[in-house]
Design an enzyme around this catalytic site. Structure first.
Site, PDB file in Angstrom:
ATOM      1  N   SER A 112       0.800  -1.226   0.000  1.00 17.48           N
ATOM      2  CA  SER A 112       0.000   0.000   0.000  1.00 17.48           C
ATOM      3  C   SER A 112       0.832   1.274   0.000  1.00 17.48           C
ATOM      4  O   SER A 112       0.417   2.297  -0.523  1.00 17.48           O
ATOM      5  CB  SER A 112      -0.938   0.014   1.212  1.00 17.48           C
ATOM      6  OG  SER A 112      -1.844  -1.055   1.104  1.00 17.48           O
ATOM      7  N   THR A 113       2.009   1.244   0.617  1.00 13.85           N
ATOM      8  CA  THR A 113       2.845   2.445   0.691  1.00 13.85           C
ATOM      9  C   THR A 113       4.286   2.081   0.373  1.00 13.85           C
ATOM     10  O   THR A 113       4.674   0.909   0.417  1.00 13.85           O
ATOM     11  CB  THR A 113       2.816   3.073   2.101  1.00 13.85           C
ATOM     12  OG1 THR A 113       3.444   2.167   3.015  1.00 13.85           O
ATOM     13  CG2 THR A 113       1.391   3.364   2.555  1.00 13.85           C
TER      14      THR A 113
END
Length: 200
Positions: free
Chosen positions: A11-12
């Site tokens: 996600s990041t």
């Protein structure tokens, strides 16, 4: 037999993809055939996923570690699954869920079972995304109530601010001069004074 590919998503940029990469290496997916995106799974607008989609051909095999690595939007996961398996005619294997292996059970019952599992897992993935968002929102609210401030910290007022603002309010100096004396922009000066200009 087609080519074998892997898809990885975190996600990041801070999250670690090692667990997913290790699982794909166990399946002997060549590194050049592994596509990785570092962004949210809320939709499929991801550059490496699109590049992978263009490259996939009939009879290719695609591995993903878990269904939430493919995505977290229920309807879009189902749509992409359809595109991959029906339009592209590739096989998909979700490593964390052996029932989601389109190479097995190509008969009606096998397809029916994998469709049910896919729908349940897709729903769970989206529900988890909603729960994460809700927890973040609640965490921010709780922090605000504790007095935690978000964003850039406010610049401290200059030592002469009170004196200069009094002079401005009593019309001894202009707003431009007051801002200059405080080494601030006019808008910042007006905002600090109280968000309104003096009465004419």
């Amino acid at each position: 037999m087609g080519n074998t590919y892997g898809y990885v998503r975190v996600s990041t940029r801070e999250q670690n993809e090692d667990r997913q990469m290790a699982a794909l290496n166990e399946m002997q997916v060549e590194e050049k055939n592994i596509y990785m995106d570092k962004q949210s799974g809320k939709d499929f607008d991801r550059p490496m996923y699109h590049r992978l989609l263009k490259r996939l051909k009939e009879d290719d095999l695609l591995y993903v570690k878990s269904i939430d690595r493919l995505g977290r939007n229920y309807e879009e996961i189902l749509e992409q699954w359809r595109v991959l398996t029906k339009e592209k005619k590739v096989d998909i294997v979700v490593l964390d869920m052996p029932l989601l292996d389109t190479r097995r059970g190509k008969d009606l019952m096998g397809t029916f079972l994998s469709d049910i599992v896919l729908q349940v897992l897709s729903f769970v993935a989206e529900n988890e995304r909603d729960c994460i968002r809700q927890r973040q929102k609640e965490g921010i609210e709780a922090a605000k109530q504790r007095g935690v401030r978000f964003g850039r910290p406010e610049e401290p007022l200059p030592d002469n601010f009170r004196n200069v603002s009094r002079q401005w309010i009593s019309k001894e100096i202009s707003g431009k001069e007051a801002a200059r004396l405080c080494n601030m922009s006019k808008s910042s000066f007006y905002r600090k004074v109280g968000g309104r200009k003096r009465k004419r």
